[in-house]
Design a protein around this motif. Structure first.
Motif, short mmCIF file in Angstrom:
data_model
loop_
_atom_site.label_atom_id
_atom_site.label_comp_id
_atom_site.label_asym_id
_atom_site.label_seq_id
_atom_site.Cartn_x
_atom_site.Cartn_y
_atom_site.Cartn_z
N GLU A 166 -3.41 -4.64 -3.23
CA GLU A 166 -2.65 -4.57 -1.99
C GLU A 166 -3.40 -5.38 -0.94
OE1 GLU A 166 0.21 -3.04 -1.56
OE2 GLU A 166 0.30 -1.96 -3.44
N GLN A 167 -2.68 -5.88 0.01
CA GLN A 167 -3.31 -6.59 1.12
C GLN A 167 -3.85 -5.54 2.08
OE1 GLN A 167 -3.78 -9.86 1.35
NE2 GLN A 167 -2.84 -10.03 -0.65
N CYS A 168 -5.16 -5.49 2.21
CA CYS A 168 -5.77 -4.49 3.07
C CYS A 168 -5.82 -5.00 4.50
CB CYS A 168 -7.17 -4.16 2.58
SG CYS A 168 -7.10 -3.26 1.04
N ARG A 169 -5.75 -4.08 5.43
CA ARG A 169 -5.78 -4.42 6.83
C ARG A 169 -7.19 -4.36 7.40
NH1 ARG A 169 -0.37 -1.09 8.44
NH2 ARG A 169 0.98 -2.32 7.14
N HIS A 170 -8.14 -4.12 6.56
CA HIS A 170 -9.53 -4.08 7.02
C HIS A 170 -10.30 -5.14 6.27
CE1 HIS A 170 -10.98 -1.90 3.42
NE2 HIS A 170 -9.73 -1.51 3.38
N LYS A 171 -11.44 -5.51 6.78
CA LYS A 171 -12.21 -6.62 6.23
C LYS A 171 -13.54 -6.16 5.62
CE LYS A 171 -9.23 -9.50 8.01
NZ LYS A 171 -8.06 -9.71 7.27
N MET A 172 -13.64 -4.90 5.27
CA MET A 172 -14.91 -4.34 4.81
C MET A 172 -15.34 -4.88 3.45
SD MET A 172 -15.81 -2.25 7.22
CE MET A 172 -16.97 -1.10 6.52
N HIS A 173 -14.41 -5.26 2.60
CA HIS A 173 -14.76 -5.70 1.26
C HIS A 173 -13.61 -6.51 0.66
CE1 HIS A 173 -12.43 -2.04 0.66
NE2 HIS A 173 -12.09 -2.55 -0.49
N THR A 186 -4.33 1.10 -1.75
CA THR A 186 -3.29 0.74 -0.80
C THR A 186 -3.95 0.33 0.52
OG1 THR A 186 -3.06 2.98 0.07
CG2 THR A 186 -1.70 2.41 -1.86
N PRO A 187 -3.19 -0.27 1.42
CA PRO A 187 -3.77 -0.68 2.70
C PRO A 187 -4.38 0.46 3.51
CG PRO A 187 -1.66 -1.77 2.38
CD PRO A 187 -1.80 -0.75 1.28
N HIS A 188 -3.89 1.68 3.32
CA HIS A 188 -4.40 2.82 4.08
C HIS A 188 -5.21 3.79 3.23
CE1 HIS A 188 -2.41 1.85 7.82
NE2 HIS A 188 -1.35 1.52 7.10
N GLY A 189 -5.54 3.41 1.99
CA GLY A 189 -6.32 4.29 1.12
C GLY A 189 -6.00 4.06 -0.33
N GLY A 190 -5.27 4.99 -0.95
CA GLY A 190 -4.94 4.81 -2.34
C GLY A 190 -4.18 5.98 -2.92
N ILE A 191 -3.66 5.75 -4.13
CA ILE A 191 -2.93 6.79 -4.84
C ILE A 191 -3.59 6.98 -6.20
CG2 ILE A 191 -0.72 7.47 -5.86
CD1 ILE A 191 0.62 5.69 -3.71
N GLN A 192 -4.01 8.22 -6.46
CA GLN A 192 -4.59 8.60 -7.74
C GLN A 192 -3.53 9.37 -8.51
OE1 GLN A 192 -7.92 11.29 -7.37
NE2 GLN A 192 -8.00 11.68 -9.56
N GLN A 193 -3.20 8.87 -9.70
CA GLN A 193 -2.24 9.56 -10.55
C GLN A 193 -2.94 9.98 -11.83
OE1 GLN A 193 0.66 6.44 -11.11
NE2 GLN A 193 1.90 7.17 -9.39
N VAL A 194 -2.55 11.12 -12.34
CA VAL A 194 -2.92 11.51 -13.70
C VAL A 194 -1.60 11.81 -14.39
CG1 VAL A 194 -4.22 13.05 -15.19
CG2 VAL A 194 -5.14 12.45 -12.94
N ILE A 195 -1.37 11.12 -15.51
CA ILE A 195 -0.11 11.27 -16.22
C ILE A 195 -0.39 11.60 -17.69
CG2 ILE A 195 1.20 9.78 -14.68
CD1 ILE A 195 0.84 7.51 -16.71
#
Length: 183
Positions: A164-171, A55-64
């Protein structure tokens, strides 16, 4: 139940169709990671699926659980993600290091910057999730590299989420696979 099975079927099909999107580790490493994971993760890898959605601010890890009616696997998933989420809040990434090694991309930065990160645990009907978030672009990048490493090392049991469209340009993000929609 039918909706969950349909969604899971779509995820598995997407994972198989786009395996080249996130290069997986070689077979020897996949086997080694799965074996070490059996000693750290209480649930059965063949009965579960890991989903990593950046996600733009990190991410979501799911285990289902692959079987939405498998109460045993769901309980094991929830206990494990709750435990590791609490550890992350204290900078403890030792379980990830035991499975993936000390040089796992992103882990050193996440452990060092844990006080600037948020780890929010939530139960899902068929498992659980941890949302990772940060404000600093270097930590967001570390989360994304960590997710990429997870996808590579758990390629047989994991899929990526939508880009997702990230707000940072690191990668730059590569092509990703669809994530499980929230209900």
């Amino acid at each position: 139940m039918k909706k969950n099975n349909l969604i899971l079927g779509m995820l598995l099909t997407a994972a198989a169709a786009s395996a080249q999107a996130q290069p997986s580790a070689d077979a020897e490493r996949l086997d080694a990671v799965a074996e070490r994971g059996r000693h750290v993760m209480p649930f059965h890898l063949e009965k579960t699926l890991h989903v990593f959605n950046k996600t733009p601010h990190g991410g979501i890890q799911q285990v289902i659980a692959k079987d939405a009616g498998d109460a045993e696997q769901i309980a094991l998933i929830r206990r494990h993600l709750l435990d590791i989420g609490q550890g992350f809040k204290q900078g403890d990434f030792s379980r990830q290091r035991r499975i993936h090694g000390d040089d796992m991309p992103g882990v050193a930065e996440l452990a060092a910057g844990y006080a600037k990160l948020h780890f929010d645990y939530r139960e899902l009907p068929n498992g659980a999730e941890i949302e990772y978030s940060a404000e600093e672009s270097s930590l967001i990048d570390a989360i994304h590299r960590y997710f990429n490493a997870q996808l590579s090392d758990h390629a047989r049991h994991a899929v990526g989420g939508k880009p997702e469209q990230c707000r940072h340009k690191m990668h730059r993000h590569g092509a990703m696979r669809p994530s499980l929609p929230k209900e």
